[in-house]
Design a protein around this motif. Structure first.
Motif, PDB file in Angstrom:
ATOM      1  N   ARG A   1       0.826  -1.213   0.000  1.00  0.00           N
ATOM      2  CA  ARG A   1       0.000   0.000   0.000  1.00  0.00           C
ATOM      3  C   ARG A   1       0.857   1.260   0.000  1.00  0.00           C
ATOM      4  O   ARG A   1       0.485   2.260  -0.612  1.00  0.00           O
ATOM      5  CB  ARG A   1      -0.950  -0.002   1.194  1.00  0.00           C
ATOM      6  CG  ARG A   1      -2.035  -1.060   1.081  1.00  0.00           C
ATOM      7  CD  ARG A   1      -2.917  -1.076   2.304  1.00  0.00           C
ATOM      8  NE  ARG A   1      -3.902  -2.150   2.226  1.00  0.00           N
ATOM      9  CZ  ARG A   1      -4.734  -2.472   3.205  1.00  0.00           C
ATOM     10  NH1 ARG A   1      -4.705  -1.798   4.348  1.00  0.00           N
ATOM     11  NH2 ARG A   1      -5.586  -3.463   3.055  1.00  0.00           N
ATOM     12  N   ILE A   2       1.997   1.211   0.681  1.00  0.00           N
ATOM     13  CA  ILE A   2       2.918   2.360   0.666  1.00  0.00           C
ATOM     14  C   ILE A   2       3.497   2.523  -0.742  1.00  0.00           C
ATOM     15  O   ILE A   2       3.540   3.621  -1.294  1.00  0.00           O
ATOM     16  CB  ILE A   2       4.033   2.182   1.723  1.00  0.00           C
ATOM     17  CG1 ILE A   2       3.449   2.306   3.129  1.00  0.00           C
ATOM     18  CG2 ILE A   2       5.156   3.205   1.501  1.00  0.00           C
ATOM     19  CD1 ILE A   2       4.400   1.907   4.251  1.00  0.00           C
ATOM     20  N   GLU A   3       3.919   1.412  -1.329  1.00  0.00           N
ATOM     21  CA  GLU A   3       4.551   1.464  -2.652  1.00  0.00           C
ATOM     22  C   GLU A   3       3.581   1.871  -3.753  1.00  0.00           C
ATOM     23  O   GLU A   3       3.961   2.551  -4.698  1.00  0.00           O
ATOM     24  CB  GLU A   3       5.199   0.121  -2.980  1.00  0.00           C
ATOM     25  CG  GLU A   3       6.424  -0.143  -2.128  1.00  0.00           C
ATOM     26  CD  GLU A   3       7.025  -1.528  -2.308  1.00  0.00           C
ATOM     27  OE1 GLU A   3       6.375  -2.404  -2.935  1.00  0.00           O
ATOM     28  OE2 GLU A   3       8.140  -1.733  -1.806  1.00  0.00           O
ATOM     29  N   ASP A   4       2.304   1.458  -3.646  1.00  0.00           N
ATOM     30  CA  ASP A   4       1.352   1.801  -4.707  1.00  0.00           C
ATOM     31  C   ASP A   4       0.668   3.152  -4.491  1.00  0.00           C
ATOM     32  O   ASP A   4      -0.165   3.573  -5.283  1.00  0.00           O
ATOM     33  CB  ASP A   4       0.322   0.684  -4.925  1.00  0.00           C
ATOM     34  CG  ASP A   4      -0.743   0.576  -3.834  1.00  0.00           C
ATOM     35  OD1 ASP A   4      -0.865   1.477  -2.977  1.00  0.00           O
ATOM     36  OD2 ASP A   4      -1.473  -0.438  -3.847  1.00  0.00           O
ATOM     37  N   GLY A   5       1.049   3.841  -3.400  1.00  0.00           N
ATOM     38  CA  GLY A   5       0.520   5.179  -3.169  1.00  0.00           C
ATOM     39  C   GLY A   5      -0.775   5.230  -2.387  1.00  0.00           C
ATOM     40  O   GLY A   5      -1.322   6.318  -2.153  1.00  0.00           O
ATOM     41  N   THR A   6      -1.293   4.084  -1.975  1.00  0.00           N
ATOM     42  CA  THR A   6      -2.492   4.090  -1.133  1.00  0.00           C
ATOM     43  C   THR A   6      -2.209   4.889   0.134  1.00  0.00           C
ATOM     44  O   THR A   6      -3.060   5.647   0.604  1.00  0.00           O
ATOM     45  CB  THR A   6      -2.918   2.646  -0.780  1.00  0.00           C
ATOM     46  OG1 THR A   6      -3.179   1.932  -1.987  1.00  0.00           O
ATOM     47  CG2 THR A   6      -4.175   2.633   0.088  1.00  0.00           C
ATOM     48  N   TYR A   7      -1.000   4.688   0.696  1.00  0.00           N
ATOM     49  CA  TYR A   7      -0.527   5.482   1.826  1.00  0.00           C
ATOM     50  C   TYR A   7       0.675   6.289   1.335  1.00  0.00           C
ATOM     51  O   TYR A   7       1.798   5.809   1.365  1.00  0.00           O
ATOM     52  CB  TYR A   7      -0.101   4.591   2.995  1.00  0.00           C
ATOM     53  CG  TYR A   7      -1.159   3.662   3.536  1.00  0.00           C
ATOM     54  CD1 TYR A   7      -2.491   4.042   3.640  1.00  0.00           C
ATOM     55  CD2 TYR A   7      -0.831   2.392   3.977  1.00  0.00           C
ATOM     56  CE1 TYR A   7      -3.452   3.178   4.143  1.00  0.00           C
ATOM     57  CE2 TYR A   7      -1.780   1.523   4.484  1.00  0.00           C
ATOM     58  CZ  TYR A   7      -3.093   1.921   4.571  1.00  0.00           C
ATOM     59  OH  TYR A   7      -4.031   1.066   5.075  1.00  0.00           O
ATOM     60  N   PRO A   8       0.456   7.528   0.868  1.00  0.00           N
ATOM     61  CA  PRO A   8       1.580   8.341   0.383  1.00  0.00           C
ATOM     62  C   PRO A   8       2.461   8.848   1.532  1.00  0.00           C
ATOM     63  O   PRO A   8       2.059   8.797   2.701  1.00  0.00           O
ATOM     64  CB  PRO A   8       0.893   9.502  -0.336  1.00  0.00           C
ATOM     65  CG  PRO A   8      -0.473   9.574   0.239  1.00  0.00           C
ATOM     66  CD  PRO A   8      -0.828   8.189   0.704  1.00  0.00           C
ATOM     67  N   ALA A   9       3.642   9.307   1.183  1.00  0.00           N
ATOM     68  CA  ALA A   9       4.579   9.835   2.181  1.00  0.00           C
ATOM     69  C   ALA A   9       3.882  10.885   3.038  1.00  0.00           C
ATOM     70  O   ALA A   9       3.168  11.749   2.526  1.00  0.00           O
ATOM     71  CB  ALA A   9       5.798  10.432   1.494  1.00  0.00           C
ATOM     72  N   GLY A  10       4.059  10.759   4.338  1.00  0.00           N
ATOM     73  CA  GLY A  10       3.478  11.704   5.279  1.00  0.00           C
ATOM     74  C   GLY A  10       2.087  11.338   5.756  1.00  0.00           C
ATOM     75  O   GLY A  10       1.591  11.912   6.714  1.00  0.00           O
ATOM     76  N   SER A  11       1.455  10.371   5.095  1.00  0.00           N
ATOM     77  CA  SER A  11       0.096   9.995   5.507  1.00  0.00           C
ATOM     78  C   SER A  11       0.140   9.040   6.691  1.00  0.00           C
ATOM     79  O   SER A  11       1.116   8.331   6.906  1.00  0.00           O
ATOM     80  CB  SER A  11      -0.675   9.376   4.342  1.00  0.00           C
ATOM     81  OG  SER A  11      -0.149   8.108   4.015  1.00  0.00           O
ATOM     82  N   LYS A  12      -0.942   9.032   7.423  1.00  0.00           N
ATOM     83  CA  LYS A  12      -1.047   8.171   8.597  1.00  0.00           C
ATOM     84  C   LYS A  12      -1.312   6.737   8.158  1.00  0.00           C
ATOM     85  O   LYS A  12      -2.085   6.493   7.242  1.00  0.00           O
ATOM     86  CB  LYS A  12      -2.166   8.665   9.505  1.00  0.00           C
ATOM     87  CG  LYS A  12      -2.171   8.047  10.868  1.00  0.00           C
ATOM     88  CD  LYS A  12      -3.107   8.774  11.803  1.00  0.00           C
ATOM     89  CE  LYS A  12      -2.988   8.141  13.184  1.00  0.00           C
ATOM     90  NZ  LYS A  12      -3.747   8.852  14.170  1.00  0.00           N
ATOM     91  N   VAL A  13      -0.636   5.801   8.806  1.00  0.00           N
ATOM     92  CA  VAL A  13      -0.901   4.376   8.552  1.00  0.00           C
ATOM     93  C   VAL A  13      -1.839   3.878   9.653  1.00  0.00           C
ATOM     94  O   VAL A  13      -1.955   4.498  10.707  1.00  0.00           O
ATOM     95  CB  VAL A  13       0.400   3.535   8.493  1.00  0.00           C
ATOM     96  CG1 VAL A  13       1.256   3.954   7.314  1.00  0.00           C
ATOM     97  CG2 VAL A  13       1.192   3.625   9.765  1.00  0.00           C
ATOM     98  N   PRO A  14      -2.520   2.767   9.415  1.00  0.00           N
ATOM     99  CA  PRO A  14      -3.469   2.270  10.415  1.00  0.00           C
ATOM    100  C   PRO A  14      -2.804   2.020  11.772  1.00  0.00           C
ATOM    101  O   PRO A  14      -1.661   1.588  11.849  1.00  0.00           O
ATOM    102  CB  PRO A  14      -3.962   0.954   9.806  1.00  0.00           C
ATOM    103  CG  PRO A  14      -3.736   1.099   8.341  1.00  0.00           C
ATOM    104  CD  PRO A  14      -2.494   1.926   8.213  1.00  0.00           C
ATOM    105  N   SER A  15      -3.578   2.267  12.806  1.00  0.00           N
ATOM    106  CA  SER A  15      -3.113   2.035  14.171  1.00  0.00           C
ATOM    107  C   SER A  15      -3.153   0.546  14.496  1.00  0.00           C
ATOM    108  O   SER A  15      -3.653  -0.263  13.710  1.00  0.00           O
ATOM    109  CB  SER A  15      -4.040   2.779  15.147  1.00  0.00           C
ATOM    110  OG  SER A  15      -5.334   2.173  15.116  1.00  0.00           O
TER     111      SER A  15
END
Length: 77
Positions: free
Chosen positions: A22-36
């Motif tokens: 998800r990080i690599e495909d941009g679902t979670y872009p740099a600076g965005s919060k990841v699930p707790s």
């Protein structure tokens, strides 16, 4: 979205692989919060300790950073 986990392989590695994807495909872009921990536990149906291990691994790999009281965020590349 429901993720089918292979119970014959380490669950935390499978969950970590999904988050990395998800990080690599941009679902979670740099600076965005990841699930707790709670969110990961709920989404993947895993124990809180497993979710904590996932986040610790991602942090050790330099993929996420944590801010006390705020959560975990995708690290800048």
């Amino acid at each position: 979205m429901s993720i089918d986990l292979d119970r014959t392989r380490p669950i935390w590695r499978q969950v970590a692989a999904v988050i990395v994807e998800r990080i690599e495909d941009g679902t979670y872009p740099a600076g965005s919060k990841v699930p707790s921990v709670v969110d990961l536990s709920t989404e993947f149906g895993v124990a809180a300790s497993t979710a904590q291990k996932v986040l610790a691994h991602l942090k050790a790999e330099g993929l996420i950073r944590t801010e006390v009281g705020l959560g975990s965020f995708v690290a800048d590349r």
